[in-house]
Design a protein around this motif. Structure first.
Motif, PDB file in Angstrom:
ATOM      1  N   ASP A 293       1.635 -30.201  16.899  1.00  0.00           N
ATOM      2  CA  ASP A 293       0.823 -29.006  16.722  1.00  0.00           C
ATOM      3  C   ASP A 293       1.643 -27.788  17.114  1.00  0.00           C
ATOM      4  OD1 ASP A 293      -1.386 -30.381  15.855  1.00  0.00           O
ATOM      5  OD2 ASP A 293      -2.290 -30.526  17.826  1.00  0.00           O
ATOM      6  N   VAL A 294       1.682 -26.816  16.203  1.00  0.00           N
ATOM      7  CA  VAL A 294       2.451 -25.591  16.413  1.00  0.00           C
ATOM      8  C   VAL A 294       1.514 -24.400  16.326  1.00  0.00           C
ATOM      9  CG1 VAL A 294       4.323 -24.140  15.539  1.00  0.00           C
ATOM     10  CG2 VAL A 294       4.512 -26.626  15.398  1.00  0.00           C
TER      11      VAL A 294
ATOM     12  N   PHE B 100       7.755 -24.797   7.780  1.00  0.00           N
ATOM     13  CA  PHE B 100       6.933 -25.951   8.153  1.00  0.00           C
ATOM     14  C   PHE B 100       6.291 -26.587   6.929  1.00  0.00           C
ATOM     15  CE2 PHE B 100       7.063 -23.814  12.329  1.00  0.00           C
ATOM     16  CZ  PHE B 100       7.545 -24.885  13.071  1.00  0.00           C
TER      17      PHE B 100
ATOM     18  N   ASN C 280       6.947 -30.465   5.838  1.00  0.00           N
ATOM     19  CA  ASN C 280       5.863 -31.424   5.600  1.00  0.00           C
ATOM     20  C   ASN C 280       5.972 -32.051   4.210  1.00  0.00           C
ATOM     21  OD1 ASN C 280       4.625 -31.394   8.098  1.00  0.00           O
ATOM     22  ND2 ASN C 280       3.249 -29.715   7.563  1.00  0.00           N
TER      23      ASN C 280
ATOM     24  N   TRP D 139       3.686 -31.577  10.662  1.00  0.00           N
ATOM     25  CA  TRP D 139       3.527 -30.395  11.490  1.00  0.00           C
ATOM     26  C   TRP D 139       2.141 -29.819  11.216  1.00  0.00           C
ATOM     27  CZ3 TRP D 139       7.276 -29.269  14.910  1.00  0.00           C
ATOM     28  CH2 TRP D 139       8.544 -29.779  14.685  1.00  0.00           C
ATOM     29  N   GLU D 140       1.361 -29.603  12.249  1.00  0.00           N
ATOM     30  CA  GLU D 140       0.049 -28.960  12.135  1.00  0.00           C
ATOM     31  C   GLU D 140       0.228 -27.542  12.659  1.00  0.00           C
ATOM     32  OE1 GLU D 140      -2.622 -30.368  10.807  1.00  0.00           O
ATOM     33  OE2 GLU D 140      -1.629 -32.309  10.543  1.00  0.00           O
ATOM     34  N   VAL D 141       0.209 -26.573  11.751  1.00  0.00           N
ATOM     35  CA  VAL D 141       0.536 -25.200  12.105  1.00  0.00           C
ATOM     36  C   VAL D 141      -0.710 -24.325  12.045  1.00  0.00           C
ATOM     37  CG1 VAL D 141       1.975 -23.211  11.524  1.00  0.00           C
ATOM     38  CG2 VAL D 141       2.853 -25.527  11.159  1.00  0.00           C
TER      39      VAL D 141
END
Length: 121
Positions: A2-3, A23, A27, A40-42
């Protein structure tokens, strides 16, 4: 992972977009890996629900208070400032996240001073 991409009024459009696209591409490329890492969860976060970018675009954000510390990494893109003075103004007039005792401010030389000094070296 998580970003949180933390933005403020005046965020540089190109810098913010470059981070988001990096990102996104990362992904997308996961599918080509034999053992892909987790995606990546941005999230774009700010002190409020929206900010205005350096070019005047409105970005809808998730308030940082709603996110808390539920992220593994925070990235803060640059703001659109071509000299030190607008950056100092942004910091001086920002709303503090916590109360701090007042401190004497250091003099920040205008960017032109730094450029002139660099040419002498």
């Amino acid at each position: 992972m998580d970003v949180a991409v933390f933005v403020v009024d005046g965020v540089a459009d190109f810098g913010y977009a470059a981070l988001i696209e990096t990102f996104n591409v990362a992904n997308c490329l996961r599918a080509g890996l034999q053992t892909p890492p987790t995606p990546w969860e941005v999230r774009t976060v700010a002190l409020g629900e929206r900010i205005r970018s350096g070019n005047g675009h409105i970005l809808v954000t998730t308030p940082l208070a709603e996110v808390g510390d539920d992220f593994g990494m925070m990235i803060i893109p640059a703001v659109s400032a071509l000299s030190a003075d607008p950056l100092v103004e942004l910091v001086v007039h920002s709303q503090p996240a916590c109360s701090r005792p007042p401190q004497k401010s250091a003099r920040v030389a205008p960017a032109a001073d730094h450029v002139a000094d660099a040419g002498r070296r």
